[in-house]
Write a protein that holds these residues in place. Structure first.
Motif, PDB file in Angstrom:
ATOM      1  N   ARG A 115    -133.479  -9.270  22.359  1.00 14.85           N
ATOM      2  CA  ARG A 115    -132.111  -9.733  22.116  1.00 14.85           C
ATOM      3  C   ARG A 115    -131.709  -9.538  20.651  1.00 14.85           C
ATOM      4  NH1 ARG A 115    -133.811 -13.170  26.238  1.00 14.85           N
ATOM      5  NH2 ARG A 115    -134.729 -14.726  24.846  1.00 14.85           N
ATOM      6  N   GLN A 119    -128.668  -7.178  19.279  1.00 16.85           N
ATOM      7  CA  GLN A 119    -127.652  -7.684  18.360  1.00 16.85           C
ATOM      8  C   GLN A 119    -127.539  -6.784  17.130  1.00 16.85           C
ATOM      9  OE1 GLN A 119    -125.401 -10.329  18.498  1.00 16.85           O
ATOM     10  NE2 GLN A 119    -124.667  -9.314  16.647  1.00 16.85           N
ATOM     11  N   ARG A 122    -125.739  -3.580  18.177  1.00 15.79           N
ATOM     12  CA  ARG A 122    -124.302  -3.830  18.360  1.00 15.79           C
ATOM     13  C   ARG A 122    -123.601  -3.927  17.017  1.00 15.79           C
ATOM     14  NH1 ARG A 122    -125.643  -7.877  22.182  1.00 15.79           N
ATOM     15  NH2 ARG A 122    -125.042  -9.456  20.646  1.00 15.79           N
ATOM     16  N   THR A 123    -124.224  -4.616  16.082  1.00 18.40           N
ATOM     17  CA  THR A 123    -123.610  -4.780  14.761  1.00 18.40           C
ATOM     18  C   THR A 123    -123.460  -3.434  14.056  1.00 18.40           C
ATOM     19  OG1 THR A 123    -124.515  -7.015  14.547  1.00 18.40           O
ATOM     20  CG2 THR A 123    -123.865  -5.897  12.508  1.00 18.40           C
ATOM     21  N   ARG A 135    -116.939  -5.099  19.548  1.00 17.39           N
ATOM     22  CA  ARG A 135    -118.250  -5.531  20.035  1.00 17.39           C
ATOM     23  C   ARG A 135    -118.439  -5.160  21.506  1.00 17.39           C
ATOM     24  NH1 ARG A 135    -116.861 -10.275  17.204  1.00 17.39           N
ATOM     25  NH2 ARG A 135    -116.843 -11.521  19.113  1.00 17.39           N
ATOM     26  N   GLU A 139    -121.380  -2.756  22.994  1.00 18.75           N
ATOM     27  CA  GLU A 139    -122.247  -3.145  24.111  1.00 18.75           C
ATOM     28  C   GLU A 139    -122.181  -2.102  25.220  1.00 18.75           C
ATOM     29  OE1 GLU A 139    -125.128  -5.113  25.407  1.00 18.75           O
ATOM     30  OE2 GLU A 139    -124.016  -6.426  24.053  1.00 18.75           O
TER      31      GLU A 139
END
Length: 199
Positions: A115, A119, A122-123, A135, A139
């Protein structure tokens, strides 16, 4: 030359985990299939959990290195997605296990690591935008990379042309385009109908 026993155990474990799941596979199952004792497996792996880490950790380490290599502003989303795809292809045998086994996704060490990586990815893909739409697109781009790797029947992604097609599709997902390729607007999601409770 005969394959080393620790590798035979790991190879069989991966095959069994993918069919029966991590929880549904026991050390006794593996020992019986290999014709060895449970103690012989424990000689190489102190637990089933250690065996799972032997399978998953190389992929997690490679994803960490990929993220680290693409944290500078000079790196492009295409470069990141291409490198990420290369990592997943190099470890493709374990990708379905991570993507579909709930026990693996909820593992107390592996789950949080996955996870956190998602993250970070995605950032990197959404930067410098921080709005929800950016965002969501990030994803979706990650999903565009993962989904073909677990398609059933499997897709042949050994051809570099197919790999470029996959990266192109993921990069296109990052573009803020609100129309379908044929020019039709994307239909708005409708709220679910809730039956009235009035009598």
């Amino acid at each position: 030359m005969e394959e080393r026993m620790d590798r035979r155990i790991a190879r069989l474990a991966l095959a069994r985990f993918r069919v029966s799941g991590f929880v549904g596979t026991s050390i006794a199952d593996l020992a019986g299939a290999l014709g060895i004792s449970k103690a012989a497996i424990y000689y190489h792996y102190r637990s089933k959990d250690a065996l799972l880490h032997r399978l998953i950790d190389p992929l997690l380490d490679a994803i960490d290195a990929c993220i680290q290599d693409h944290t500078t502003p000079a790196r492009t989303p295409r470069g990141l997605l291409g490198a990420y795809l290369a990592v997943l292809l190099a470890h493709r045998e374990v990708v379905p296990l991570i993507a579909t086994d709930v026990a693996v996704l909820n593992h107390p060490r592996i789950g949080p690591h996955l996870r956190a990586q998602n993250q970070q990815l995605r950032t990197l893909l959404a930067a410098p935008d921080t709005d929800v739409a950016a965002r969501v697109r990030a994803e979706a781009a990650l999903g565009a990379i993962w989904r073909p790797l677990i398609a059933d029947p499997p897709l042949d992604l050994t051809d570099p042309t197919h790999q470029h097609t996959l990266v192109d599709a993921a990069v296109a997902t990052l573009q803020p385009n609100h129309t379908l390729p044929d020019g039709e607007p994307v239909p708005a999601a409708q709220p679910a109908h809730t039956p009235s409770t009035r009598t």
